[in-house]
Design a protein around this motif. Structure first.
Motif, PDB file in Angstrom:
ATOM      1  N   TRP A   1      11.679   7.385  -7.120  1.00  0.00           N
ATOM      2  CA  TRP A   1      10.997   7.909  -5.924  1.00  0.00           C
ATOM      3  C   TRP A   1       9.800   6.836  -5.775  1.00  0.00           C
ATOM      4  CZ3 TRP A   1      10.407  13.408  -4.611  1.00  0.00           C
ATOM      5  CH2 TRP A   1      11.583  14.120  -4.609  1.00  0.00           C
ATOM      6  N   ARG A   2       9.038   6.712  -6.902  1.00  0.00           N
ATOM      7  CA  ARG A   2       8.046   5.729  -7.021  1.00  0.00           C
ATOM      8  C   ARG A   2       8.193   4.569  -6.165  1.00  0.00           C
ATOM      9  NH1 ARG A   2       3.312   5.395 -11.055  1.00  0.00           N
ATOM     10  NH2 ARG A   2       2.169   3.447 -10.297  1.00  0.00           N
TER      11      ARG A   2
ATOM     12  N   ALA B   1       4.081  -0.982   0.992  1.00  0.00           N
ATOM     13  CA  ALA B   1       3.891  -2.336   0.906  1.00  0.00           C
ATOM     14  C   ALA B   1       3.920  -2.927   2.540  1.00  0.00           C
ATOM     15  CB  ALA B   1       5.034  -3.121   0.286  1.00  0.00           C
ATOM     16  N   ALA B   2       4.169  -2.152   3.345  1.00  0.00           N
ATOM     17  CA  ALA B   2       4.369  -2.684   4.673  1.00  0.00           C
ATOM     18  C   ALA B   2       2.842  -2.338   5.170  1.00  0.00           C
ATOM     19  CB  ALA B   2       5.233  -1.714   5.437  1.00  0.00           C
ATOM     20  N   VAL B   3       2.148  -1.583   4.860  1.00  0.00           N
ATOM     21  CA  VAL B   3       0.858  -1.391   5.226  1.00  0.00           C
ATOM     22  C   VAL B   3       0.224  -2.418   4.683  1.00  0.00           C
ATOM     23  CG1 VAL B   3      -1.243   0.260   4.752  1.00  0.00           C
ATOM     24  CG2 VAL B   3       1.072   1.145   4.632  1.00  0.00           C
TER      25      VAL B   3
ATOM     26  N   GLU C   1       1.829  -0.336  -5.150  1.00  0.00           N
ATOM     27  CA  GLU C   1       2.064   0.486  -6.454  1.00  0.00           C
ATOM     28  C   GLU C   1       1.064   1.580  -6.830  1.00  0.00           C
ATOM     29  OE1 GLU C   1       4.847   1.082  -9.155  1.00  0.00           O
ATOM     30  OE2 GLU C   1       4.945  -0.119  -7.634  1.00  0.00           O
ATOM     31  N   THR C   2      -0.265   1.166  -6.866  1.00  0.00           N
ATOM     32  CA  THR C   2      -1.059   2.312  -7.433  1.00  0.00           C
ATOM     33  C   THR C   2      -0.965   3.579  -6.105  1.00  0.00           C
ATOM     34  OG1 THR C   2      -2.523   0.677  -8.185  1.00  0.00           O
ATOM     35  CG2 THR C   2      -3.532   2.599  -7.459  1.00  0.00           C
TER      36      THR C   2
ATOM     37  N   VAL D   1       0.597   9.253  -4.578  1.00  0.00           N
ATOM     38  CA  VAL D   1       1.542  10.046  -3.944  1.00  0.00           C
ATOM     39  C   VAL D   1       2.577  10.888  -4.688  1.00  0.00           C
ATOM     40  CG1 VAL D   1       3.533   9.951  -2.098  1.00  0.00           C
ATOM     41  CG2 VAL D   1       1.555   8.567  -1.697  1.00  0.00           C
ATOM     42  N   LEU D   2       3.055  10.368  -5.756  1.00  0.00           N
ATOM     43  CA  LEU D   2       3.983  10.760  -6.704  1.00  0.00           C
ATOM     44  C   LEU D   2       2.864  11.936  -7.566  1.00  0.00           C
ATOM     45  CD1 LEU D   2       6.981  10.675  -7.422  1.00  0.00           C
ATOM     46  CD2 LEU D   2       6.455   9.273  -9.175  1.00  0.00           C
TER      47      LEU D   2
END
Length: 201
Positions: free
Chosen positions: A134-135, A143-145, A157-158, A163-164
């Motif tokens: 999920w992460r 990453a699209a942001v 990643e952070t 979110v997780l």
């Protein structure tokens, strides 16, 4: 009459569902093999054929549950999230919370994860592996942001880890204080505000 592989798989899935519901209802000690088999509509022998121990059954049920719901929640292709990553993430959080509130099997998965699994030694890390997946999927989408925010304060990643962590917090809340979850009328607004804050850091 010889059982087919399809019949065996149906029985296995029925046992996994029955196990999660039984663990939520009866706890670790009360969810006996007899109770789980009866709930699944199979014999104790059929349960023993698929699972040698209750610990093995618990591990399989958790891995199956988190993987199955992950497949359901992450239906969009990661490429689709490039168009509207904030909308995608908001939808993910809304759907996750809605499942916690409205889907008895997902609630049983959450309850078993939070209340039962920590009591049992020897459970496998399969649930963790599913959540690691999920992460990764969330990080890929976020990453699209970076194409929108060339120098984000937080890496994808952070942000995915945050979110997780939030999803896990929702899971604990659903089990321990369900009335504290955002209610349907406010859910979309609450999650949208959270995502805006995360993506503009």
């Amino acid at each position: 009459m010889r059982r087919t592989a399809e019949d065996a798989e149906k029985t296995r899935l029925a046992l996994l569902e029955a196990a999660l519901m039984s663990f939520e209802e009866k706890g670790w000690r009360g969810a006996t093999f007899e109770h789980i088999a009866e709930r699944a509509g199979v014999t104790r022998g059929a349960l023993n054929h698929h699972f040698r121990s209750k610990t093995e059954l618990l591990s399989a049920a958790l891995e199956w549950g988190w993987s199955s719901y992950g497949n359901r929640l992450f239906t969009a292709d990661t490429a689709d999230t490039v168009v509207d990553p904030a909308g995608w993430l908001t939808s993910l959080l809304v759907e996750y919370t809605t499942l916690l509130q409205d889907d008895p099997l997902f609630r049983a998965l959450a309850s078993t994860t939070v209340l039962v699994a920590p009591q049992v030694s020897g459970t496998s890390p399969d649930k963790t592996a599913a959540l690691d997946g999920w992460r990764t999927r969330i990080a890929d989408a976020l990453a699209a942001v970076e194409s929108i925010r060339p120098t984000p304060a937080l890496s994808a990643e952070t942000s995915a880890g945050m979110v997780l962590t939030f999803l896990q917090g929702l899971t604990v809340t659903a089990v321990t204080r369900p009335h504290d979850l955002p209610q349907p009328d406010d859910l979309g607004t609450a999650m949208s505000a959270l995502v805006r804050g995360l993506l503009t850091m």
